[in-house]
Design a protein around this motif. Structure first.
Motif, PDB file in Angstrom:
ATOM      1  N   TYR A 176     -38.368  16.700 -17.741  1.00 41.11           N
ATOM      2  CA  TYR A 176     -38.031  17.183 -19.080  1.00 41.11           C
ATOM      3  C   TYR A 176     -39.262  17.236 -19.992  1.00 41.11           C
ATOM      4  CZ  TYR A 176     -35.602  17.576 -23.566  1.00 41.11           C
ATOM      5  OH  TYR A 176     -35.172  17.989 -24.802  1.00 41.11           O
ATOM      6  N   ARG A 177     -39.918  16.086 -20.184  1.00 38.64           N
ATOM      7  CA  ARG A 177     -41.091  16.034 -21.038  1.00 38.64           C
ATOM      8  C   ARG A 177     -42.031  14.914 -20.587  1.00 38.64           C
ATOM      9  NH1 ARG A 177     -39.243  20.064 -22.559  1.00 38.64           N
ATOM     10  NH2 ARG A 177     -38.954  20.874 -24.693  1.00 38.64           N
ATOM     11  N   LEU A 178     -43.331  15.108 -20.851  1.00 40.59           N
ATOM     12  CA  LEU A 178     -44.312  14.036 -20.758  1.00 40.59           C
ATOM     13  C   LEU A 178     -44.466  13.427 -22.150  1.00 40.59           C
ATOM     14  CD1 LEU A 178     -47.062  15.683 -18.536  1.00 40.59           C
ATOM     15  CD2 LEU A 178     -45.884  13.550 -17.998  1.00 40.59           C
ATOM     16  N   VAL A 179     -44.530  12.101 -22.211  1.00 39.39           N
ATOM     17  CA  VAL A 179     -44.713  11.398 -23.483  1.00 39.39           C
ATOM     18  C   VAL A 179     -45.896  10.466 -23.337  1.00 39.39           C
ATOM     19  CG1 VAL A 179     -43.678   9.879 -25.211  1.00 39.39           C
ATOM     20  CG2 VAL A 179     -42.237  11.504 -23.965  1.00 39.39           C
ATOM     21  N   SER A 180     -46.820  10.532 -24.284  1.00 37.37           N
ATOM     22  CA  SER A 180     -47.988   9.660 -24.263  1.00 37.37           C
ATOM     23  C   SER A 180     -47.894   8.646 -25.381  1.00 37.37           C
ATOM     24  CB  SER A 180     -49.264  10.488 -24.430  1.00 37.37           C
ATOM     25  OG  SER A 180     -50.384   9.648 -24.544  1.00 37.37           O
ATOM     26  N   THR A 181     -48.085   7.393 -25.043  1.00 34.27           N
ATOM     27  CA  THR A 181     -48.214   6.346 -26.034  1.00 34.27           C
ATOM     28  C   THR A 181     -49.698   6.042 -26.181  1.00 34.27           C
ATOM     29  OG1 THR A 181     -48.139   4.463 -24.502  1.00 34.27           O
ATOM     30  CG2 THR A 181     -46.030   5.389 -25.200  1.00 34.27           C
ATOM     31  N   ALA A 182     -50.041   5.058 -26.989  1.00 36.08           N
ATOM     32  CA  ALA A 182     -51.449   4.704 -27.135  1.00 36.08           C
ATOM     33  C   ALA A 182     -52.003   4.048 -25.884  1.00 36.08           C
ATOM     34  CB  ALA A 182     -51.630   3.769 -28.331  1.00 36.08           C
ATOM     35  N   ARG A 183     -51.123   3.726 -24.925  1.00 38.66           N
ATOM     36  CA  ARG A 183     -51.568   2.993 -23.745  1.00 38.66           C
ATOM     37  C   ARG A 183     -51.273   3.713 -22.434  1.00 38.66           C
ATOM     38  NH1 ARG A 183     -48.124  -1.957 -23.824  1.00 38.66           N
ATOM     39  NH2 ARG A 183     -49.333  -2.545 -21.999  1.00 38.66           N
ATOM     40  N   LEU A 187     -43.004   9.942 -17.981  1.00 33.69           N
ATOM     41  CA  LEU A 187     -42.237  11.152 -17.707  1.00 33.69           C
ATOM     42  C   LEU A 187     -40.772  10.865 -18.005  1.00 33.69           C
ATOM     43  CD1 LEU A 187     -41.634  13.963 -16.465  1.00 33.69           C
ATOM     44  CD2 LEU A 187     -41.544  12.821 -14.217  1.00 33.69           C
ATOM     45  N   VAL A 188     -40.185  11.690 -18.840  1.00 37.21           N
ATOM     46  CA  VAL A 188     -38.744  11.636 -19.084  1.00 37.21           C
ATOM     47  C   VAL A 188     -38.117  12.716 -18.211  1.00 37.21           C
ATOM     48  CG1 VAL A 188     -36.902  11.922 -20.780  1.00 37.21           C
ATOM     49  CG2 VAL A 188     -39.040  10.784 -21.436  1.00 37.21           C
ATOM     50  N   ALA A 189     -37.167  12.325 -17.356  1.00 33.04           N
ATOM     51  CA  ALA A 189     -36.611  13.272 -16.392  1.00 33.04           C
ATOM     52  C   ALA A 189     -35.177  12.891 -16.041  1.00 33.04           C
ATOM     53  CB  ALA A 189     -37.466  13.304 -15.120  1.00 33.04           C
ATOM     54  N   TYR A 190     -34.455  13.859 -15.515  1.00 36.16           N
ATOM     55  CA  TYR A 190     -33.102  13.599 -15.014  1.00 36.16           C
ATOM     56  C   TYR A 190     -33.194  13.319 -13.527  1.00 36.16           C
ATOM     57  CZ  TYR A 190     -28.092  13.986 -14.283  1.00 36.16           C
ATOM     58  OH  TYR A 190     -26.770  13.704 -13.957  1.00 36.16           O
ATOM     59  N   ASP A 191     -32.814  12.116 -13.119  1.00 34.94           N
ATOM     60  CA  ASP A 191     -32.884  11.698 -11.717  1.00 34.94           C
ATOM     61  C   ASP A 191     -31.643  12.217 -10.993  1.00 34.94           C
ATOM     62  OD1 ASP A 191     -32.693  10.143  -9.288  1.00 34.94           O
ATOM     63  OD2 ASP A 191     -34.220   8.832 -10.133  1.00 34.94           O
ATOM     64  N   LEU A 192     -31.846  13.098 -10.021  1.00 31.38           N
ATOM     65  CA  LEU A 192     -30.726  13.743  -9.344  1.00 31.38           C
ATOM     66  C   LEU A 192     -29.927  12.773  -8.487  1.00 31.38           C
ATOM     67  CD1 LEU A 192     -32.526  17.058  -8.341  1.00 31.38           C
ATOM     68  CD2 LEU A 192     -30.779  16.751 -10.106  1.00 31.38           C
ATOM     69  N   ALA A 193     -30.588  11.852  -7.805  1.00 33.00           N
ATOM     70  CA  ALA A 193     -29.879  10.908  -6.945  1.00 33.00           C
ATOM     71  C   ALA A 193     -29.047   9.922  -7.761  1.00 33.00           C
ATOM     72  CB  ALA A 193     -30.853  10.160  -6.046  1.00 33.00           C
ATOM     73  N   ARG A 194     -29.557   9.492  -8.896  1.00 33.20           N
ATOM     74  CA  ARG A 194     -28.878   8.505  -9.736  1.00 33.20           C
ATOM     75  C   ARG A 194     -27.979   9.149 -10.787  1.00 33.20           C
ATOM     76  NH1 ARG A 194     -33.153   7.165  -7.416  1.00 33.20           N
ATOM     77  NH2 ARG A 194     -33.654   5.042  -6.766  1.00 33.20           N
ATOM     78  N   GLU A 195     -28.050  10.481 -10.874  1.00 33.29           N
ATOM     79  CA  GLU A 195     -27.226  11.254 -11.804  1.00 33.29           C
ATOM     80  C   GLU A 195     -27.313  10.707 -13.227  1.00 33.29           C
ATOM     81  OE1 GLU A 195     -23.304  11.310 -10.132  1.00 33.29           O
ATOM     82  OE2 GLU A 195     -23.817  12.877  -8.689  1.00 33.29           O
ATOM     83  N   THR A 216     -31.675  24.674 -14.790  1.00 31.35           N
ATOM     84  CA  THR A 216     -31.420  24.904 -16.212  1.00 31.35           C
ATOM     85  C   THR A 216     -31.567  23.576 -16.932  1.00 31.35           C
ATOM     86  OG1 THR A 216     -29.866  26.691 -15.709  1.00 31.35           O
ATOM     87  CG2 THR A 216     -29.737  25.695 -17.917  1.00 31.35           C
ATOM     88  N   PRO A 217     -32.482  23.468 -17.898  1.00 32.84           N
ATOM     89  CA  PRO A 217     -32.710  22.183 -18.564  1.00 32.84           C
ATOM     90  C   PRO A 217     -31.441  21.609 -19.175  1.00 32.84           C
ATOM     91  CG  PRO A 217     -34.430  23.756 -19.140  1.00 32.84           C
ATOM     92  CD  PRO A 217     -33.387  24.525 -18.388  1.00 32.84           C
ATOM     93  N   ARG A 218     -31.223  20.324 -18.930  1.00 37.91           N
ATOM     94  CA  ARG A 218     -30.074  19.624 -19.503  1.00 37.91           C
ATOM     95  C   ARG A 218     -30.408  19.166 -20.915  1.00 37.91           C
ATOM     96  NH1 ARG A 218     -26.971  17.685 -14.796  1.00 37.91           N
ATOM     97  NH2 ARG A 218     -28.212  18.143 -12.926  1.00 37.91           N
ATOM     98  N   GLU A 219     -29.367  18.822 -21.652  1.00 35.97           N
ATOM     99  CA  GLU A 219     -29.557  18.312 -23.006  1.00 35.97           C
ATOM    100  C   GLU A 219     -29.787  16.805 -22.947  1.00 35.97           C
ATOM    101  OE1 GLU A 219     -27.247  18.172 -27.339  1.00 35.97           O
ATOM    102  OE2 GLU A 219     -26.470  19.377 -25.677  1.00 35.97           O
ATOM    103  N   LEU A 220     -30.912  16.372 -23.495  1.00 30.38           N
ATOM    104  CA  LEU A 220     -31.246  14.957 -23.526  1.00 30.38           C
ATOM    105  C   LEU A 220     -30.284  14.231 -24.465  1.00 30.38           C
ATOM    106  CD1 LEU A 220     -33.511  13.140 -22.295  1.00 30.38           C
ATOM    107  CD2 LEU A 220     -34.725  13.404 -24.458  1.00 30.38           C
ATOM    108  N   PRO A 221     -29.818  13.034 -24.092  1.00 27.74           N
ATOM    109  CA  PRO A 221     -28.844  12.320 -24.946  1.00 27.74           C
ATOM    110  C   PRO A 221     -29.295  12.149 -26.391  1.00 27.74           C
ATOM    111  CG  PRO A 221     -29.027  11.246 -22.816  1.00 27.74           C
ATOM    112  CD  PRO A 221     -30.072  12.316 -22.842  1.00 27.74           C
ATOM    113  N   THR A 222     -30.581  11.867 -26.604  1.00 26.90           N
ATOM    114  CA  THR A 222     -31.068  11.639 -27.970  1.00 26.90           C
ATOM    115  C   THR A 222     -31.612  12.905 -28.609  1.00 26.90           C
ATOM    116  OG1 THR A 222     -33.300  11.094 -27.211  1.00 26.90           O
ATOM    117  CG2 THR A 222     -31.712   9.282 -27.379  1.00 26.90           C
TER     118      THR A 222
END
Length: 322
Positions: A176-183, A187-195, A216-222
């Protein structure tokens, strides 16, 4: 030169050098008439390149800054230099440029000839970065670019993943997206096996491989990847209520601690107190406090006090054995 596209590219390459080119000199370089140069300049302007013309005996053409960023032409040395620089910037979480570095690197490496990609990889392998901050996690830039390309292309991704306890698993996700913190990178992603939605530390991702399967990109809960990562990290571990006094000015302490810790409150000209929440490990907190390079007293939490005491004793024994 009768090939118009090739001539335009050569003309653009000349104009990108920081100088003003007389029309006669451009015509000589490209073996065409001054009239052809004027037509080619108009074609470049139609394509969005801001070419400025000046009149007079020493007048000529030059490329200036415009309202938008047109495509650039890079020679081999320039392309290699930029790719190496972007890899260095993308491989470590650098606040403010990290995501842009990855996007630019993914675009550049997609069009680099194989001979230049080999040169970039050789330079990268021969260079050892000096990490001043011990809390930063180094990431393979190629891993980042593979993930970024899969996100952009909405392509399912496979990779090996090493959990914090060392357990290794194979994952297939919809990135879904890469997120960088200061450290670190995540990767935020939808895990297909764990649904379900998951976050992955990119420095623990190995051998990422785009499967070629589109989704097709899913809608992230937040609705926001950064917010989802924050809530996920908080859910994994309750934050510590940290209370520390420092024998140093507040501005010195603030400059030596992550911005996420907040601003210490001055308690005197050479002392301050910090009350904050931190969702990190006790080991990392102890090291960060020690790196402030001044005397300090931990008031809470009690477990951090115990950990620093044990760490101090261990370091004293190590120093005594020299």
């Amino acid at each position: 030169m009768t090939d118009t596209p090739a001539r335009l590219l050569n003309l653009l390459s000349l104009l990108q050098t920081p100088r003003e080119w007389p029309g006669s000199e451009l015509a000589t370089r490209l073996d065409v008439s001054p009239r052809t140069i004027r037509r080619d300049i108009d074609r470049l302007r139609d394509l969005g390149y801001p070419v400025e013309a000046s009149r007079g005996a020493v007048g000529g053409y030059r490329l200036v800054a415009g309202a938008a960023m047109p495509p650039l032409l890079l020679d081999d040395e320039e392309a290699v230099a930029i790719a190496v620089g972007l890899r260095a910037g993308a491989g470590h979480a650098i606040e403010g440029v990290e995501e842009a570095s990855v996007r630019a690197l993914a675009k550049l490496e997609q069009v680099l000839p194989s001979r230049l990609r080999r040169r970039v990889s050789t330079l990268q392998a021969a260079t050892v970065p000096l990490l001043i901050r011990g809390d930063a996690a180094s990431v393979d830039p190629r891993t980042l670019t593979v993930i970024a390309s899969a996100i952009t292309g909405t392509e399912r991704l496979r990779f090996n993943y090493r959990a914090g306890d060392g357990a290794r698993t194979k994952r297939q996700v919809e990135p879904y997206r890469l997120v960088s913190t200061a450290r670190r990178w995540y990767l935020v992603a939808y895990d297909l096996a764990r649904e379900d939605w998951r976050t992955f530390r990119v420095d623990r991702v190995g051998e990422p491989f785009p499967t070629g399967a589109r989704f097709t990109p899913r809608e992230l809960p937040t609705g926001d990847a950064a917010e989802f990562l924050t809530s996920s990290m908080r859910g994994a571990q309750q934050p510590w209520e940290v209370d520390v006094s420092f024998a140093a000015p507040a501005d010195h302490v603030a400059s030596r601690l992550p911005a996420s810790f907040g601003v210490p409150e001055p308690t005197g000209p050479d002392s301050c107190r910090l009350r904050t929440e931190a969702g990190d490990s006790l080991e990392w907190l102890a090291l960060r406090l020690a790196l402030v390079d001044c005397e300090f007293t931990v008031h809470s939490p009690a477990r951090l006090v115990e950990h620093i005491g044990a760490l101090g004793s261990r370091l004293s024994r190590a120093a005594g054995g020299v």
